[in-house]
Design a protein around this motif. Structure first.
Motif, PDB file in Angstrom:
ATOM      1  N   MET A   1       0.831  -1.195   0.000  1.00 51.05           N
ATOM      2  CA  MET A   1       0.000   0.000   0.000  1.00 51.05           C
ATOM      3  C   MET A   1       0.876   1.260   0.000  1.00 51.05           C
ATOM      4  SD  MET A   1      -3.107  -1.000   2.561  1.00 51.05           S
ATOM      5  CE  MET A   1      -1.996  -1.467   3.881  1.00 51.05           C
ATOM      6  N   LYS A   2       1.938   1.214   0.772  1.00 53.82           N
ATOM      7  CA  LYS A   2       2.832   2.361   0.829  1.00 53.82           C
ATOM      8  C   LYS A   2       3.475   2.592  -0.532  1.00 53.82           C
ATOM      9  CE  LYS A   2       7.011   3.992   3.134  1.00 53.82           C
ATOM     10  NZ  LYS A   2       8.058   3.675   4.139  1.00 53.82           N
ATOM     11  N   ASP A   3       3.895   1.526  -1.208  1.00 52.51           N
ATOM     12  CA  ASP A   3       4.533   1.646  -2.520  1.00 52.51           C
ATOM     13  C   ASP A   3       3.526   2.133  -3.561  1.00 52.51           C
ATOM     14  OD1 ASP A   3       6.940   0.746  -1.488  1.00 52.51           O
ATOM     15  OD2 ASP A   3       6.433  -1.351  -1.837  1.00 52.51           O
ATOM     16  N   LYS A   4       2.283   1.654  -3.488  1.00 49.96           N
ATOM     17  CA  LYS A   4       1.257   2.095  -4.432  1.00 49.96           C
ATOM     18  C   LYS A   4       1.027   3.597  -4.292  1.00 49.96           C
ATOM     19  CE  LYS A   4      -2.517  -0.396  -4.745  1.00 49.96           C
ATOM     20  NZ  LYS A   4      -3.880  -0.900  -4.461  1.00 49.96           N
ATOM     21  N   SER A   5       0.927   4.062  -3.047  1.00 52.25           N
ATOM     22  CA  SER A   5       0.710   5.480  -2.804  1.00 52.25           C
ATOM     23  C   SER A   5       1.879   6.321  -3.310  1.00 52.25           C
ATOM     24  CB  SER A   5       0.508   5.717  -1.302  1.00 52.25           C
ATOM     25  OG  SER A   5       0.376   7.090  -1.023  1.00 52.25           O
ATOM     26  N   ASN A  12       1.555  12.054 -10.073  1.00 51.88           N
ATOM     27  CA  ASN A  12       0.612  13.160 -10.093  1.00 51.88           C
ATOM     28  C   ASN A  12       1.216  14.462  -9.596  1.00 51.88           C
ATOM     29  OD1 ASN A  12      -1.338  11.471 -11.076  1.00 51.88           O
ATOM     30  ND2 ASN A  12      -2.315  11.120  -9.103  1.00 51.88           N
ATOM     31  N   TYR A  13       2.102  14.363  -8.570  1.00 55.26           N
ATOM     32  CA  TYR A  13       2.587  15.594  -7.953  1.00 55.26           C
ATOM     33  C   TYR A  13       3.993  15.990  -8.385  1.00 55.26           C
ATOM     34  CZ  TYR A  13      -1.488  15.111  -4.978  1.00 55.26           C
ATOM     35  OH  TYR A  13      -2.775  14.992  -4.528  1.00 55.26           O
ATOM     36  N   GLU A  14       4.787  15.031  -8.813  1.00 52.05           N
ATOM     37  CA  GLU A  14       6.137  15.370  -9.290  1.00 52.05           C
ATOM     38  C   GLU A  14       6.255  15.221 -10.795  1.00 52.05           C
ATOM     39  OE1 GLU A  14       9.391  13.757  -7.150  1.00 52.05           O
ATOM     40  OE2 GLU A  14       8.424  13.959  -5.176  1.00 52.05           O
ATOM     41  N   GLY A  15       5.244  14.634 -11.416  1.00 51.46           N
ATOM     42  CA  GLY A  15       5.212  14.541 -12.873  1.00 51.46           C
ATOM     43  C   GLY A  15       6.272  13.652 -13.466  1.00 51.46           C
ATOM     44  N   LEU A  16       6.746  12.654 -12.733  1.00 51.23           N
ATOM     45  CA  LEU A  16       7.782  11.768 -13.249  1.00 51.23           C
ATOM     46  C   LEU A  16       7.190  10.773 -14.228  1.00 51.23           C
ATOM     47  CD1 LEU A  16       9.801  10.983  -9.981  1.00 51.23           C
ATOM     48  CD2 LEU A  16      10.210  12.788 -11.668  1.00 51.23           C
ATOM     49  N   SER A  17       8.018  10.364 -15.158  1.00 48.45           N
ATOM     50  CA  SER A  17       7.581   9.351 -16.135  1.00 48.45           C
ATOM     51  C   SER A  17       7.582   7.974 -15.483  1.00 48.45           C
ATOM     52  CB  SER A  17       8.515   9.356 -17.337  1.00 48.45           C
ATOM     53  OG  SER A  17       9.829   8.940 -16.933  1.00 48.45           O
ATOM     54  N   GLU A  18       6.918   7.015 -16.153  1.00 48.96           N
ATOM     55  CA  GLU A  18       6.885   5.648 -15.635  1.00 48.96           C
ATOM     56  C   GLU A  18       8.291   5.061 -15.567  1.00 48.96           C
ATOM     57  OE1 GLU A  18       4.219   3.349 -17.965  1.00 48.96           O
ATOM     58  OE2 GLU A  18       2.427   4.448 -17.337  1.00 48.96           O
ATOM     59  N   ARG A  19       9.119   5.403 -16.571  1.00 46.40           N
ATOM     60  CA  ARG A  19      10.490   4.890 -16.584  1.00 46.40           C
ATOM     61  C   ARG A  19      11.260   5.414 -15.372  1.00 46.40           C
ATOM     62  NH1 ARG A  19      13.607   3.010 -20.727  1.00 46.40           N
ATOM     63  NH2 ARG A  19      12.056   3.704 -22.251  1.00 46.40           N
ATOM     64  N   GLU A  20      11.121   6.722 -15.041  1.00 47.90           N
ATOM     65  CA  GLU A  20      11.842   7.317 -13.914  1.00 47.90           C
ATOM     66  C   GLU A  20      11.337   6.761 -12.570  1.00 47.90           C
ATOM     67  OE1 GLU A  20      14.559   9.573 -11.794  1.00 47.90           O
ATOM     68  OE2 GLU A  20      14.456   8.997 -13.902  1.00 47.90           O
ATOM     69  N   PHE A  27      10.900  -0.866  -9.005  1.00 45.88           N
ATOM     70  CA  PHE A  27       9.855  -1.755  -9.519  1.00 45.88           C
ATOM     71  C   PHE A  27       9.998  -1.880 -11.028  1.00 45.88           C
ATOM     72  CE2 PHE A  27       7.777  -0.015  -5.663  1.00 45.88           C
ATOM     73  CZ  PHE A  27       7.611  -1.215  -4.987  1.00 45.88           C
ATOM     74  N   SER A  28       9.436  -2.936 -11.556  1.00 51.54           N
ATOM     75  CA  SER A  28       9.432  -3.070 -13.015  1.00 51.54           C
ATOM     76  C   SER A  28       8.467  -2.052 -13.623  1.00 51.54           C
ATOM     77  CB  SER A  28       9.022  -4.488 -13.418  1.00 51.54           C
ATOM     78  OG  SER A  28       7.644  -4.702 -13.134  1.00 51.54           O
ATOM     79  N   ARG A  29       8.693  -1.690 -14.894  1.00 48.52           N
ATOM     80  CA  ARG A  29       7.819  -0.728 -15.569  1.00 48.52           C
ATOM     81  C   ARG A  29       6.417  -1.290 -15.719  1.00 48.52           C
ATOM     82  NH1 ARG A  29      10.379   1.278 -20.999  1.00 48.52           N
ATOM     83  NH2 ARG A  29       8.388   2.432 -20.976  1.00 48.52           N
ATOM     84  N   ILE A  30       6.325  -2.625 -15.825  1.00 47.32           N
ATOM     85  CA  ILE A  30       5.005  -3.251 -15.973  1.00 47.32           C
ATOM     86  C   ILE A  30       4.168  -3.014 -14.716  1.00 47.32           C
ATOM     87  CG2 ILE A  30       3.811  -5.463 -16.237  1.00 47.32           C
ATOM     88  CD1 ILE A  30       6.207  -6.420 -17.872  1.00 47.32           C
ATOM     89  N   VAL A  32       4.572  -0.578 -12.454  1.00 49.91           N
ATOM     90  CA  VAL A  32       4.242   0.846 -12.362  1.00 49.91           C
ATOM     91  C   VAL A  32       3.096   1.196 -13.310  1.00 49.91           C
ATOM     92  CG1 VAL A  32       5.125   3.189 -12.731  1.00 49.91           C
ATOM     93  CG2 VAL A  32       6.563   1.468 -11.614  1.00 49.91           C
ATOM     94  N   HIS A  33       3.173   0.672 -14.517  1.00 53.56           N
ATOM     95  CA  HIS A  33       2.131   0.967 -15.519  1.00 53.56           C
ATOM     96  C   HIS A  33       0.778   0.407 -15.058  1.00 53.56           C
ATOM     97  CE1 HIS A  33       0.394   1.747 -19.462  1.00 53.56           C
ATOM     98  NE2 HIS A  33      -0.078   0.499 -19.453  1.00 53.56           N
ATOM     99  N   ARG A  34       0.779  -0.810 -14.506  1.00 51.37           N
ATOM    100  CA  ARG A  34      -0.477  -1.422 -14.066  1.00 51.37           C
ATOM    101  C   ARG A  34      -1.128  -0.612 -12.956  1.00 51.37           C
ATOM    102  NH1 ARG A  34      -1.401  -4.593  -9.900  1.00 51.37           N
ATOM    103  NH2 ARG A  34       0.812  -5.044  -9.588  1.00 51.37           N
ATOM    104  N   ILE A  35      -0.327  -0.184 -11.958  1.00 53.29           N
ATOM    105  CA  ILE A  35      -0.887   0.588 -10.839  1.00 53.29           C
ATOM    106  C   ILE A  35      -1.443   1.926 -11.304  1.00 53.29           C
ATOM    107  CG2 ILE A  35      -0.242   1.806  -8.707  1.00 53.29           C
ATOM    108  CD1 ILE A  35       1.635  -0.530  -8.090  1.00 53.29           C
TER     109      ILE A  35
END
Length: 509
Positions: A1-5, A12-20, A27-30, A32-35
């Motif tokens: 839950m902490k990692d999801k948040s 949303n707040y720092e505007g980082l890309s999924e890769r960053e 975590f894997s990009r997959i 991050v993308h799923r969440i």
């Protein structure tokens, strides 16, 4: 839950890309993308309802593991583990439960067969199989004071007189109060079994209404189906003391859980810190003191007092011995289980009656006691110097190298080697005199030191005998000896000293 948040916050707040985000959090990009996709869908479905969105964020992730294939735990490995578990059950039912394979043994077997599997995987599978079995339920029992006691044996290893020995501890527990008592024996045989009961009833000054046993050989003579035949020793005790007996089911230690715990408690409390003693009697007394200390605790003492008041009446102890007739050999000893015990040398070739206790022997001739020895469970010679005085009077030269002298008390050996190595006959005469007048070895040695301190150049048997006569308030005989004048002067001096002391005492009165 902490990692999801954290993933949602970085997006949303720092505007980082999924890769960053993937690089920064590890975590894997997959993932991050799923969440982030799930979060976007939740926003649309909840139409801006922040409470529902927060509920999604606080929901732990769900992993579908029910169809995940087992990468290491193959069917062949499962088959081998199940076979080992079945063999364990067979061994339990046949009385070989101590030969079962543990989890570590099963894992080692799999590795030997060439399977690449971890120990934790094997443990997990076995634990899962065990959890699927129906668990046994137990019924808590209530006990009436004085109604029931439990008995068992336990082993303890102690250093006695510099030698490590395995001893057997008898243990009793009163079920109502958990009052505990124990004794130590060299063997857990019939004699020790009976003596342990006699000692316990003597300590309690009463007898429990019922005593519970497991299927020990000293209590159960034979099995006939579900019926168990008690031994003659147990029947004899129940007839003498009036208690009832009950046997546990096979391999059901929980049916006498009080005493199972008592064995562990007594062994730990008594011998955890102190395990070295000069004699088994010292070790036994230490155990008794531990028992009394435990029974005096605030949580046991009130209930124990009520238990003791409710016991059956106790009268006298039962004779716990085995009776035999044995012949005295040419060494003036009897032999019991390869150990030799001396008797007076006048009994050579005759039959004597022996009462065999768990820790001692009493020897009789025509119902009169002639010798007593501590029982030995090793191949030894236990010789009393006083038993050989008549023979040594005829053969004084045999004294210096005799085993009987080597086993005599240190005080008497010191006296012999200091003054009598060249005059064994006088030393034997001194011992005969002491035996006839019931004078102990310590008194003889003390008289020898007094004679030495009085200024005598060479202490003889006559000097020591004179002192002993004075203590007996008897007049010493006249000695025809090379030191006759010196001895007579010594005797007169001693008599004068005694007379002076008596006169002073009469004045005081």
């Amino acid at each position: 839950m902490k990692d999801k948040s954290e993933i949602i916050r970085l997006r949303n707040y720092e505007g980082l890309s999924e890769r960053e985000i993937s690089r920064r959090l590890g975590f894997s990009r997959i993932t991050v993308h799923r969440i982030l996709d799930e979060y976007t869908i939740a926003l649309k479905e909840q139409e801006g309802d922040k409470s529902r969105i927060e509920a999604y964020i606080l929901t732990p992730p769900i992993y579908k593991t029910e169809n995940r294939p087992k990468r290491r735990l193959t069917e062949n490995i499962i088959r081998i583990i199940d076979h080992c578990l079945e063999e364990n059950e067979i061994k339990k039912r046949s009385g070989r439960h101590k030969q079962r394979m543990f989890k570590q043994d099963i894992h080692e077997l799999l590795v030997e067969k060439g399977y690449d599997i971890s120990y934790s995987t094997v443990c997990g599978y076995i634990s899962n199989q065990s959890s699927q079995k129906e668990k046994e339920s137990f019924i808590k029992q209530g006990y009436i004071p004085g109604e029931k006691a439990e008995f068992d044996w336990g082993e303890v290893k102690l250093c006695i007189a510099g030698r490590w020995q395995k001893l057997y501890m008898s243990a009793f527990a009163l079920c109502s109060s958990n009052g505990r008592w124990g004794d130590l024996f060299h063997r857990q045989d019939t004699l020790a079994f009976m003596e342990s009961h006699a000692n316990y009833f003597e300590e309690c000054k009463g007898v429990p209404h019922e005593v519970v046993y497991d299927n020990m050989r000293v209590a159960v003579a034979s099995f006939a189906g579900n019926e168990k035949e008690p031994t003659q020793a147990l029947l004899r005790m129940t007839a003498f003391y009036g208690f009832k007996y009950r046997f546990c089911n096979v391999r059901r230690g929980n049916e006498k859980g009080h005493v199972e715990r008592t064995v562990e408690v007594l062994r730990r409390k008594a011998f955890c810190l102190k395990d070295t003693f000069d004699t088994i009697e010292q070790a036994t007394e230490h155990l008794h003191q531990t028992c009394r200390k435990l029974n005096a605790s605030e949580d046991i003492r009130p209930k124990l007092e009520e238990d003791l008041r409710s016991l059956l009446p106790y009268t006298t102890p039962m004779g716990c011995f085995e009776r035999r007739e044995l012949k005295v050999d040419k060494w003036s000893t009897i032999t019991l289980n390869t150990s030799h015990y001396s008797v007076p040398d006048t009994l050579v070739g005759r039959m004597v009656e022996v009462k065999i206790f768990s820790e001692k022997l009493l020897i009789y001739m025509n119902n009169a006691p002639v010798a007593e020895h501590e029982r030995s469970y090793y191949s030894t010679w236990s010789l009393n110097l006083n038993h050989y005085l008549q023979t040594l009077k005829r053969k004084p030269g045999a004294l210096s190298g005799s085993v009987a002298l080597s086993q005599a008390p240190e005080s008497i050996k010191e006296l012999y080697y200091k003054y009598f190595t060249d005059n064994g006959k006088s030393f034997v005469d001194l011992l005969i005199f002491a035996k006839e007048h019931a004078i102990s070895y310590d008194e003889i040695a003390l008289a020898g030191k007094e004679a030495e301190q009085s200024g005598i150049k060479t202490v003889t048997a006559a000097h020591i005998t004179t002192l002993l006569y004075n203590r007996l308030n008897q007049t010493p005989p006249l000695y025809k000896h090379e030191q006759k004048d010196e001895i007579e002067d010594f005797a007169i001096k001693q008599l004068s000293m005694w007379s002076m002391m008596m006169n002073n005492n009469s004045k005081i009165v």
